[in-house]
Design a protein around this motif. Structure first.
Motif, short mmCIF file in Angstrom:
data_model
loop_
_atom_site.label_atom_id
_atom_site.label_comp_id
_atom_site.label_asym_id
_atom_site.label_seq_id
_atom_site.Cartn_x
_atom_site.Cartn_y
_atom_site.Cartn_z
N GLY A 152 -5.22 9.05 -1.96
CA GLY A 152 -5.54 7.90 -2.16
C GLY A 152 -4.53 6.72 -1.85
N VAL A 153 -4.95 5.57 -1.67
CA VAL A 153 -4.05 4.56 -1.56
C VAL A 153 -3.86 3.63 -2.53
CG1 VAL A 153 -3.29 2.70 0.21
CG2 VAL A 153 -4.11 4.64 1.12
N ARG A 154 -2.65 3.61 -3.16
CA ARG A 154 -2.63 2.52 -4.42
C ARG A 154 -2.37 1.13 -3.80
NH1 ARG A 154 -0.01 7.61 -5.64
NH2 ARG A 154 2.07 6.88 -5.09
N PRO A 155 -2.95 0.30 -4.45
CA PRO A 155 -2.70 -1.37 -4.08
C PRO A 155 -1.82 -2.05 -5.01
CG PRO A 155 -4.95 -1.11 -5.34
CD PRO A 155 -4.17 0.35 -5.29
N LEU A 156 -0.47 -1.67 -4.88
CA LEU A 156 0.73 -2.14 -5.64
C LEU A 156 0.90 -3.57 -5.34
CD1 LEU A 156 2.65 1.12 -5.96
CD2 LEU A 156 0.62 0.49 -7.41
N PHE A 157 1.34 -4.31 -6.36
CA PHE A 157 1.83 -5.54 -6.13
C PHE A 157 3.17 -5.47 -5.53
CE2 PHE A 157 4.39 -9.19 -7.59
CZ PHE A 157 3.56 -10.22 -7.17
N ASP A 158 3.55 -6.26 -4.64
CA ASP A 158 4.75 -6.16 -3.59
C ASP A 158 5.88 -7.01 -4.44
OD1 ASP A 158 6.56 -5.80 -1.92
OD2 ASP A 158 5.41 -6.99 -0.18
N ASP A 159 6.60 -6.27 -5.02
CA ASP A 159 7.76 -6.79 -5.85
C ASP A 159 9.17 -6.44 -5.04
OD1 ASP A 159 8.25 -3.85 -5.90
OD2 ASP A 159 8.27 -3.76 -7.98
N LEU B 231 0.90 -1.26 0.03
CA LEU B 231 0.06 0.06 0.02
C LEU B 231 0.80 1.12 0.03
CD1 LEU B 231 -2.70 -1.10 2.66
CD2 LEU B 231 -2.83 -1.39 0.13
N ILE B 232 0.52 2.00 -1.03
CA ILE B 232 1.56 3.44 -1.11
C ILE B 232 0.41 4.56 -1.21
CG2 ILE B 232 3.07 4.57 -2.56
CD1 ILE B 232 4.21 2.11 -1.27
N LYS B 233 0.55 5.46 -0.39
CA LYS B 233 -0.25 6.52 -0.32
C LYS B 233 0.25 7.67 -1.22
CE LYS B 233 -0.70 9.38 3.26
NZ LYS B 233 -0.89 10.08 4.44
N GLY B 234 -0.66 8.25 -2.09
CA GLY B 234 -0.45 9.41 -2.89
C GLY B 234 -1.24 10.46 -2.50
N SER B 235 -0.81 11.67 -2.18
CA SER B 235 -1.76 12.75 -1.95
C SER B 235 -1.46 13.95 -2.92
CB SER B 235 -1.20 13.36 -0.46
OG SER B 235 -1.72 12.22 0.49
#
Length: 502
Positions: A323-330, A236-240
């Motif tokens: 918003g919180v981006r649901p990225l694939f954990d690489d 989870l990565i938040k972007g504002s």
């Protein structure tokens, strides 16, 4: 479409999540002849999909991380999506100043050369180099020395893109239920038995397949699916973003390079404002509502004040959103370097007849291809061929926006041009459905301010699943920036009255 329809008891596909990936998959599946139910626990685009930087773009900075496949696919989609929805998507020129760049000019220019040529660009103009001191594109910058690069991408009204996909899915037979939460599912023979909860009722649904497009809640949904065996994890990565009074003249956007090598965009927004973002902040778990932090505000203000002649302070901020981006954990160490590519995790269980597809990552630009890949990957019985590549979205059945706006102005000469422009931008040719036989704004019922009328509110409730003042003012439109608190209170009362009277 019914205001609050009962969910079908049996469907080929249950889609969980009303963000851009969920509605894109529902639309594609319905168009292939499948029966579809989509459930969303809040409003359509209620979270991440309305909290983007509002761009249809290849992602120039992703080239730096070797994401060539993602950039190519995104660039291929860029002009296709513009053609599908020319009312809510349009070209935007970006100025990339080299005055404070941590990257050498030759590297930036080489990246832009690749960007111009790997995606099949046809209608958008190519990159050019400008002298910032002499070019109009440099106006507003504090330091106009040296050169800059000017390249093309597209703007999108992200929340409306979600709603238009949902409308198209519903018109092709899908059932769309907002304010309806998925709570559990278990395999039963060749399919699933799932439970969903609305405001007053719980329903049991039989589905041949399930798509988990719950975005930041993808792991929570997996935890409620009996026997699920995901192959990946979400990061989870938040972007504002902040919105401030307009910082510079002209309709160009700016791509601002920071000393930490991160990128921040400054984009003309809602005529009177500049949109600045985004940040990349890891979060451990999904909050009920993502909010900007003081550190993020400082970061974005510092970036803007480093580049622009107009100094901006906290008191100038008109609005913030996160918003919180649901990225694939690489496993990338740097949050900015985590892949933005999508990963489709298909779980067929032991029997192979009841697929569960978990969607990780993705970006707005690739939603259509993601949906296409998802349906092809699941290969559901009875599904037709891919079809979305050449199909317009509701209201997008025209070629040039200004030409259509002229047609609308001739048909409704008693309306202010600015109002017609806003309606055409939001609804395209379906603005005429809302306007009907009206001769002047007074014919559209109550005036809530900012050009919002009773007829438009009724349209959004009846046809676009709007249920609250925030749905209308901050997602179906951005009129919240242009009206005061009294409008929001009046609108909430009006919506409540409508709901009470049926």
């Amino acid at each position: 479409m019914p205001r609050d329809p009962q969910p079908p008891a049996n469907v080929d596909l249950l889609v969980i999540g009303g963000g851009i990936n969920g509605v894109g998959i529902a639309r594609d599946a319905a168009g292939r002849g499948l029966s579809v139910l989509l459930v969303e626990k809040d409003d359509l685009a209620g979270h991440t999909s309305s909290a983007s930087t509002k761009l249809i773009h290849g992602g120039l900075r992703y080239l730096e991380y070797g994401e060539v496949r993602l950039v190519r696919e995104s660039l291929q989609e860029r002009e296709r999506l513009w053609g599908m929805a020319p009312h809510i998507i349009w070209p935007l020129r970006f100025v990339l100043p080299q005055t404070q760049s941590p990257r050498p000019g030759w590297m930036v220019r080489a990246g832009l050369f690749v960007y111009d040529h790997i995606g099949g660009r046809k209608r958008l103009p190519a990159t050019r180099t400008v002298n910032l001191a002499r070019a109009a594109e440099g106006e507003g910058l504090a330091d106009r020395k040296g050169r800059g690069f000017v390249y093309s991408d597209c703007w999108v009204d992200d929340a409306r893109l979600v709603v238009l996909n949902a409308i198209d899915a519903a018109e092709r037979g899908a059932a769309i239920l907002t304010r309806t939460r998925f709570t559990a599912a278990r395999r039963d023979g060749a399919g699933w038995i799932a439970t969903v909860e609305g405001a007053d009722e719980t329903h049991e649904i039989r589905a041949g397949a399930i798509v988990n497009a719950a975005g930041p809640w993808v792991s929570e949904v997996i935890g409620n699916v009996g026997g699920a065996r995901p192959k990946g994890q979400v990061r989870l990565i938040k972007g504002s973003h902040i919105v401030v009074p307009r910082l510079y003249p002209g309709e160009q956007a700016f791509m601002l390079q920071n000393p930490d090598r991160r990128i921040v965009f400054a984009i003309p927004y809602e005529r009177e404002f500049t949109l600045i973002g985004t940040t990349d902040v890891p979060v451990a778990q999904m909050p009920d509502r993502a909010e900007i932090s003081d550190d993020e505000i400082d970061y974005l203000l510092d970036t803007a004040n480093r580049y622009f002649a107009t100094v901006t302070a906290r008191r100038d901020i008109a609005w913030t959103y996160s918003g919180v981006r649901p990225l694939f954990d690489d496993q990338a160490k740097n949050a900015s370097a985590v892949t933005r590519d999508y990963v489709l995790d298909l779980d067929r269980g032991d029997g192979g007849d009841a697929p569960l597809l978990n969607v990780f990552g993705g970006k707005i630009t690739t939603f259509r291809r993601l949906a296409e890949h998802a349906l092809d990957e699941m290969a559901l019985p009875g599904a037709g061929e891919a079809w979305t590549a050449g199909a317009t979205l509701p209201g997008g059945d025209f070629e040039r926006f200004e030409d259509y706006l002229s047609v609308l102005a001739r048909r409704y000469p008693g309306f202010p041009h600015d109002l017609l422009r806003r309606l055409a931008r939001a609804y395209g040719t379906r603005a005429e459905t809302m306007l009907g036989t009206a001769k002047e704004p007074d014919d559209l019922g109550r005036d809530f301010g900012g050009g919002l009328t009773g007829a438009e509110v009724d349209y959004l409730i009846d046809r676009e699943w709007a249920r609250t003042a925030a749905d209308v003012l901050w997602r179906r439109s951005k009129l919240g920036l242009h009206v005061g608190p009294q409008t929001e209170r009046d609108l909430a009362e009006y919506i409540a009255m409508r709901a009470a009277t049926g």
